[in-house]
Scaffold this motif. Structure first.
Motif, PDB file in Angstrom:
ATOM      1  N   GLU A  79       0.835  -1.210   0.000  1.00 49.45           N
ATOM      2  CA  GLU A  79       0.000   0.000   0.000  1.00 49.45           C
ATOM      3  C   GLU A  79       0.868   1.259   0.000  1.00 49.45           C
ATOM      4  O   GLU A  79       0.572   2.231  -0.720  1.00 49.45           O
ATOM      5  CB  GLU A  79      -0.915  -0.013   1.223  1.00 49.45           C
ATOM      6  N   LYS A  80       1.932   1.252   0.767  1.00 48.09           N
ATOM      7  CA  LYS A  80       2.829   2.401   0.796  1.00 48.09           C
ATOM      8  C   LYS A  80       3.542   2.571  -0.545  1.00 48.09           C
ATOM      9  O   LYS A  80       3.758   3.697  -1.016  1.00 48.09           O
ATOM     10  CB  LYS A  80       3.856   2.242   1.913  1.00 48.09           C
ATOM     11  N   GLN A  81       3.893   1.448  -1.180  1.00 48.14           N
ATOM     12  CA  GLN A  81       4.543   1.507  -2.490  1.00 48.14           C
ATOM     13  C   GLN A  81       3.610   2.139  -3.525  1.00 48.14           C
ATOM     14  O   GLN A  81       4.017   2.989  -4.320  1.00 48.14           O
ATOM     15  CB  GLN A  81       4.944   0.107  -2.942  1.00 48.14           C
ATOM     16  N   ILE A  82       2.340   1.732  -3.507  1.00 42.17           N
ATOM     17  CA  ILE A  82       1.386   2.269  -4.473  1.00 42.17           C
ATOM     18  C   ILE A  82       1.155   3.761  -4.239  1.00 42.17           C
ATOM     19  O   ILE A  82       1.095   4.552  -5.200  1.00 42.17           O
ATOM     20  CB  ILE A  82       0.062   1.480  -4.395  1.00 42.17           C
ATOM     21  N   ASP A  83       1.053   4.174  -2.991  1.00 36.66           N
ATOM     22  CA  ASP A  83       0.897   5.603  -2.695  1.00 36.66           C
ATOM     23  C   ASP A  83       2.095   6.393  -3.226  1.00 36.66           C
ATOM     24  O   ASP A  83       1.924   7.476  -3.823  1.00 36.66           O
ATOM     25  CB  ASP A  83       0.757   5.821  -1.188  1.00 36.66           C
ATOM     26  N   ALA A  84       3.282   5.862  -3.011  1.00 40.08           N
ATOM     27  CA  ALA A  84       4.488   6.550  -3.489  1.00 40.08           C
ATOM     28  C   ALA A  84       4.519   6.632  -5.011  1.00 40.08           C
ATOM     29  O   ALA A  84       4.924   7.655  -5.592  1.00 40.08           O
ATOM     30  CB  ALA A  84       5.736   5.832  -2.970  1.00 40.08           C
ATOM     31  N   LEU A  85       4.075   5.575  -5.674  1.00 46.18           N
ATOM     32  CA  LEU A  85       4.086   5.569  -7.142  1.00 46.18           C
ATOM     33  C   LEU A  85       3.035   6.520  -7.707  1.00 46.18           C
ATOM     34  O   LEU A  85       3.251   7.120  -8.767  1.00 46.18           O
ATOM     35  CB  LEU A  85       3.864   4.144  -7.656  1.00 46.18           C
ATOM     36  N   TYR A  86       1.885   6.639  -7.025  1.00 49.72           N
ATOM     37  CA  TYR A  86       0.902   7.645  -7.451  1.00 49.72           C
ATOM     38  C   TYR A  86       1.529   9.040  -7.428  1.00 49.72           C
ATOM     39  O   TYR A  86       1.378   9.834  -8.369  1.00 49.72           O
ATOM     40  CB  TYR A  86      -0.324   7.606  -6.530  1.00 49.72           C
ATOM     41  N   ARG A  87       2.223   9.330  -6.349  1.00 47.10           N
ATOM     42  CA  ARG A  87       2.873  10.634  -6.232  1.00 47.10           C
ATOM     43  C   ARG A  87       3.959  10.796  -7.288  1.00 47.10           C
ATOM     44  O   ARG A  87       4.157  11.881  -7.847  1.00 47.10           O
ATOM     45  CB  ARG A  87       3.465  10.802  -4.836  1.00 47.10           C
ATOM     46  N   SER A  88       4.645   9.700  -7.582  1.00 49.44           N
ATOM     47  CA  SER A  88       5.706   9.762  -8.591  1.00 49.44           C
ATOM     48  C   SER A  88       5.140  10.081  -9.965  1.00 49.44           C
ATOM     49  O   SER A  88       5.702  10.891 -10.719  1.00 49.44           O
ATOM     50  CB  SER A  88       6.470   8.440  -8.627  1.00 49.44           C
ATOM     51  N   VAL A  89       4.013   9.437 -10.314  1.00 45.48           N
ATOM     52  CA  VAL A  89       3.383   9.696 -11.618  1.00 45.48           C
ATOM     53  C   VAL A  89       2.935  11.154 -11.702  1.00 45.48           C
ATOM     54  O   VAL A  89       3.151  11.837 -12.726  1.00 45.48           O
ATOM     55  CB  VAL A  89       2.200   8.738 -11.839  1.00 45.48           C
ATOM     56  N   GLU A  90       2.313  11.630 -10.639  1.00 45.55           N
ATOM     57  CA  GLU A  90       1.849  13.030 -10.647  1.00 45.55           C
ATOM     58  C   GLU A  90       3.026  14.007 -10.755  1.00 45.55           C
ATOM     59  O   GLU A  90       2.971  14.975 -11.524  1.00 45.55           O
ATOM     60  CB  GLU A  90       1.049  13.308  -9.372  1.00 45.55           C
ATOM     61  N   SER A  91       4.090  13.732 -10.029  1.00 46.23           N
ATOM     62  CA  SER A  91       5.240  14.640 -10.016  1.00 46.23           C
ATOM     63  C   SER A  91       5.955  14.654 -11.358  1.00 46.23           C
ATOM     64  O   SER A  91       6.265  15.732 -11.914  1.00 46.23           O
ATOM     65  CB  SER A  91       6.229  14.234  -8.916  1.00 46.23           C
ATOM     66  N   THR A  92       6.214  13.473 -11.914  1.00 48.72           N
ATOM     67  CA  THR A  92       6.939  13.417 -13.192  1.00 48.72           C
ATOM     68  C   THR A  92       6.094  13.992 -14.319  1.00 48.72           C
ATOM     69  O   THR A  92       6.630  14.627 -15.240  1.00 48.72           O
ATOM     70  CB  THR A  92       7.327  11.968 -13.522  1.00 48.72           C
ATOM     71  N   THR A  93       4.774  13.775 -14.256  1.00 45.18           N
ATOM     72  CA  THR A  93       3.897  14.352 -15.285  1.00 45.18           C
ATOM     73  C   THR A  93       3.930  15.876 -15.222  1.00 45.18           C
ATOM     74  O   THR A  93       4.017  16.568 -16.257  1.00 45.18           O
ATOM     75  CB  THR A  93       2.458  13.838 -15.116  1.00 45.18           C
ATOM     76  N   GLU A  94       3.874  16.411 -14.020  1.00 43.12           N
ATOM     77  CA  GLU A  94       3.913  17.864 -13.855  1.00 43.12           C
ATOM     78  C   GLU A  94       5.274  18.428 -14.278  1.00 43.12           C
ATOM     79  O   GLU A  94       5.338  19.478 -14.948  1.00 43.12           O
ATOM     80  CB  GLU A  94       3.630  18.220 -12.392  1.00 43.12           C
ATOM     81  N   LEU A  95       6.339  17.721 -13.939  1.00 41.46           N
ATOM     82  CA  LEU A  95       7.669  18.178 -14.337  1.00 41.46           C
ATOM     83  C   LEU A  95       7.834  18.135 -15.844  1.00 41.46           C
ATOM     84  O   LEU A  95       8.509  18.996 -16.446  1.00 41.46           O
ATOM     85  CB  LEU A  95       8.750  17.315 -13.667  1.00 41.46           C
ATOM     86  N   MET A  96       7.211  17.099 -16.486  1.00 41.89           N
ATOM     87  CA  MET A  96       7.298  17.016 -17.936  1.00 41.89           C
ATOM     88  C   MET A  96       6.583  18.205 -18.583  1.00 41.89           C
ATOM     89  O   MET A  96       7.060  18.778 -19.575  1.00 41.89           O
ATOM     90  CB  MET A  96       6.685  15.692 -18.423  1.00 41.89           C
ATOM     91  N   ARG A  97       5.454  18.599 -18.020  1.00 40.88           N
ATOM     92  CA  ARG A  97       4.727  19.752 -18.570  1.00 40.88           C
ATOM     93  C   ARG A  97       5.536  21.045 -18.417  1.00 40.88           C
ATOM     94  O   ARG A  97       5.435  21.953 -19.247  1.00 40.88           O
ATOM     95  CB  ARG A  97       3.391  19.894 -17.867  1.00 40.88           C
ATOM     96  N   LEU A  98       6.328  21.085 -17.359  1.00 41.68           N
ATOM     97  CA  LEU A  98       7.164  22.270 -17.134  1.00 41.68           C
ATOM     98  C   LEU A  98       8.494  22.199 -17.876  1.00 41.68           C
ATOM     99  O   LEU A  98       9.295  23.135 -17.813  1.00 41.68           O
ATOM    100  CB  LEU A  98       7.431  22.442 -15.628  1.00 41.68           C
ATOM    101  N   GLY A  99       8.709  21.062 -18.548  1.00 45.96           N
ATOM    102  CA  GLY A  99       9.943  20.912 -19.315  1.00 45.96           C
ATOM    103  C   GLY A  99      11.124  20.475 -18.492  1.00 45.96           C
ATOM    104  O   GLY A  99      12.259  20.472 -18.983  1.00 45.96           O
ATOM    105  N   SER A 100      10.921  20.054 -17.249  1.00 47.08           N
ATOM    106  CA  SER A 100      12.036  19.644 -16.387  1.00 47.08           C
ATOM    107  C   SER A 100      12.226  18.131 -16.350  1.00 47.08           C
ATOM    108  O   SER A 100      13.121  17.637 -15.663  1.00 47.08           O
ATOM    109  CB  SER A 100      11.799  20.153 -14.961  1.00 47.08           C
ATOM    110  N   SER A 101      11.394  17.398 -17.073  1.00 44.37           N
ATOM    111  CA  SER A 101      11.502  15.940 -17.070  1.00 44.37           C
ATOM    112  C   SER A 101      11.140  15.425 -18.447  1.00 44.37           C
ATOM    113  O   SER A 101      10.470  16.112 -19.236  1.00 44.37           O
ATOM    114  CB  SER A 101      10.566  15.341 -16.009  1.00 44.37           C
ATOM    115  N   THR A 102      11.579  14.224 -18.752  1.00 51.28           N
ATOM    116  CA  THR A 102      11.279  13.612 -20.043  1.00 51.28           C
ATOM    117  C   THR A 102      10.114  12.625 -19.892  1.00 51.28           C
ATOM    118  O   THR A 102       9.777  12.200 -18.783  1.00 51.28           O
ATOM    119  CB  THR A 102      12.504  12.859 -20.594  1.00 51.28           C
TER     120      THR A 102
END
Length: 471
Positions: free
Chosen positions: A394-417
């Motif tokens: 459960e903790k792993q899934i929560d962390a991965l949800y946050r990871s998807v949201e963070s990387t998606t937002e960073l990609m929109r800002l041009g800071s991630s691929t």
């Protein structure tokens, strides 16, 4: 008179041998009072109550699953066949009990004869004959005991089919709701990833992404789309299998969700002090051993004389060539004793065969105990492993949800691929599916433990073998 005294003396002398003894578990059988358990379970204080002592309705609390189990117990073909086997065994036991009684035969006869055109003469004979085998050397007694344990063995076979049926229906049901959960995860992922593809395409038009990112996002999306038909096909196959198990034609199964399945059972308190006392296969294996023991006793009894008494009584008007009217009462009696002489070699061979079969049954009983202990231990280990993984997953899934949201937002800002977004999305999907499988494993472990301990017994007097032991 001396003959009768001698026969009584021989009978008492034989009572000290196996011919008259009832079965007792051999000292060579090692019955462990414990089995290998996980550390977390072994440290708890065990009591005499086991999970097997719970009614199946207390273990499987989903109302829809309870309906399926009830229906299956009434309509499954293997269950119905097992019930008929018990009826057959009870009839065989009744036959062996009746063999102690004299057999009676009524044979009325009548006829008419005429010689050289003489007046016809009528003859008749209304007789009743009886024969009785005296069971001085235990042949019939051991046959009756063998028939009784055969009936008890068939009753345990019925219980084994019942336990297996309950466990299999529950297992199929939990697999179905797990597949439903996986399908829901894939369908939600398909919608999310489709949105990601549209986002990547929009970003390309704005010069913030290239064609490679679009292609990768589309490939990722279609991978999920291609997985959905396989899951739907698996669901239909599982529904079909469950329908056939219930004795129905394939169709749709009404069911709940994976999150609704509750197993609030204190597994630690379910460790028996006496190993597997309720398992029908363990009981059945011992009844088989008892049956072979009585079969050996019958082979021993073949070395001793067979004593029979017979007689007849009737009303007849024909005595030899003389015809009398009215008829007269005719009585006869006969006693016989048969001592095997030329069949001694055959009887010795039969005794050796019976002893070998008894030893095979003993080894089978011992192995059944070992296998039963392994099944319980395996089920406990799987349950404990699934329980320990649940919080971390459960903790792993929560962390991965946050990871998807963070990387998606960073990609929109041009800071991630997009590769980082893709990796996070795939990891999340994998963790969600694995969490579903972990939950299924935990549910199946409880089913396996309930089955391994012989749960789901029918304790009604007419179906519980323990009610017949002293009858």
């Amino acid at each position: 008179m001396k003959k009768y005294v001698y026969m009584i003396f021989v009978a008492f002398a034989l009572s000290g041998c196996h011919i008259y003894r009832a079965y007792h578990r051999p000292d060579s059988i090692k019955v462990p009072d414990s089995f290998r358990m996980p550390d977390s379970v072994a440290c708890t204080s065990a009591d005499t109550a086991t999970i097997a002592s719970l009614a199946w309705q207390e273990v499987f609390t989903d109302p829809l699953l309870q309906e399926l189990i009830s229906y299956g117990l009434e309509n499954n073909n293997d269950m119905l066949a097992a019930i008929e086997k018990v009826k057959e065994a009870k009839a065989a036991l009744m036959t062996s009990k009746l063999s102690f009684l004299p057999s009676l035969t009524l044979a009325p006869q009548g006829g008419v004869s005429s010689f050289d055109h003489s007046a016809p003469s009528w003859t008749y004979n209304a007789s009743v004959s009886a024969s009785w085998e005296i069971d001085l050397f235990g042949k019939l007694m051991n046959a009756k005991r063998q028939a009784k344990v055969a009936m008890l063995q068939n009753m345990e076979y019925r219980q084994a089919v019942r336990t297996q049926l309950i466990a299999t229906i529950a297992d199929y049901y939990y697999t179905l709701v797990s597949l439903d959960e996986q399908l829901a995860i894939y369908e939600e992922t398909e919608r999310n990833w489709k949105s990601s593809v549209e986002t990547i395409k929009a970003m390309k038009e704005g010069g913030m992404a290239d064609e490679a990112a679009v292609s990768q996002s589309e490939a990722n999306y279609y991978m999920v789309v291609a997985s959905i038909p396989d899951i739907k096909a698996s669901i239909i196959q599982q529904e079909n299998a469950l329908c056939v198990l219930l004795g129905n034609t394939p169709g749709v199964i009404r069911r709940g969700t994976l999150s609704q399945q509750k197993m609030e059972i204190p597994v630690e308190a379910g460790i028996p002090l006496q190993l597997l006392a309720s398992r029908p296969d363990v009981r059945s294996a011992e009844y088989q051993l008892a049956g072979m023991y009585y079969s050996t006793n019958q082979a021993r009894a073949s070395f001793y004389p067979q004593i029979s008494i017979g007689g007849s009584a009737g009303w007849t008007n024909s005595v030899g060539s003389v015809i009398v009217n009215p008829g007269k009462l005719l009585l006869s009696a006969l006693a016989s004793i048969t001592q095997p002489l030329f069949y001694r070699g055959s009887n010795i061979a039969k005794l050796k065969i019976a002893k070998a079969q008894e030893e095979q049954a003993r080894l089978n009983f011992q192995q059944t105990l070992l296998n039963a202990g392994q099944e319980v231990s395996d089920a406990l280990v799987i349950y404990e492993a699934a329980e320990k993984k649940r919080d971390a997953r459960e903790k792993q899934i929560d962390a991965l949800y946050r990871s998807v949201e963070s990387t998606t937002e960073l990609m929109r800002l041009g800071s991630s691929t997009y590769l980082e977004v893709l990796t996070a999305q795939q990891s999340l999907l994998s963790a969600q599916i694995t969490a579903t499988q972990d939950r299924l494993s935990q549910l199946q472990a409880v089913v396996s433990l309930y089955h391994a301990l012989g749960g789901g017994r029918d304790t009604t007097p007419e179906n519980d073998s323990s009610q017949y032991k002293n009858k």
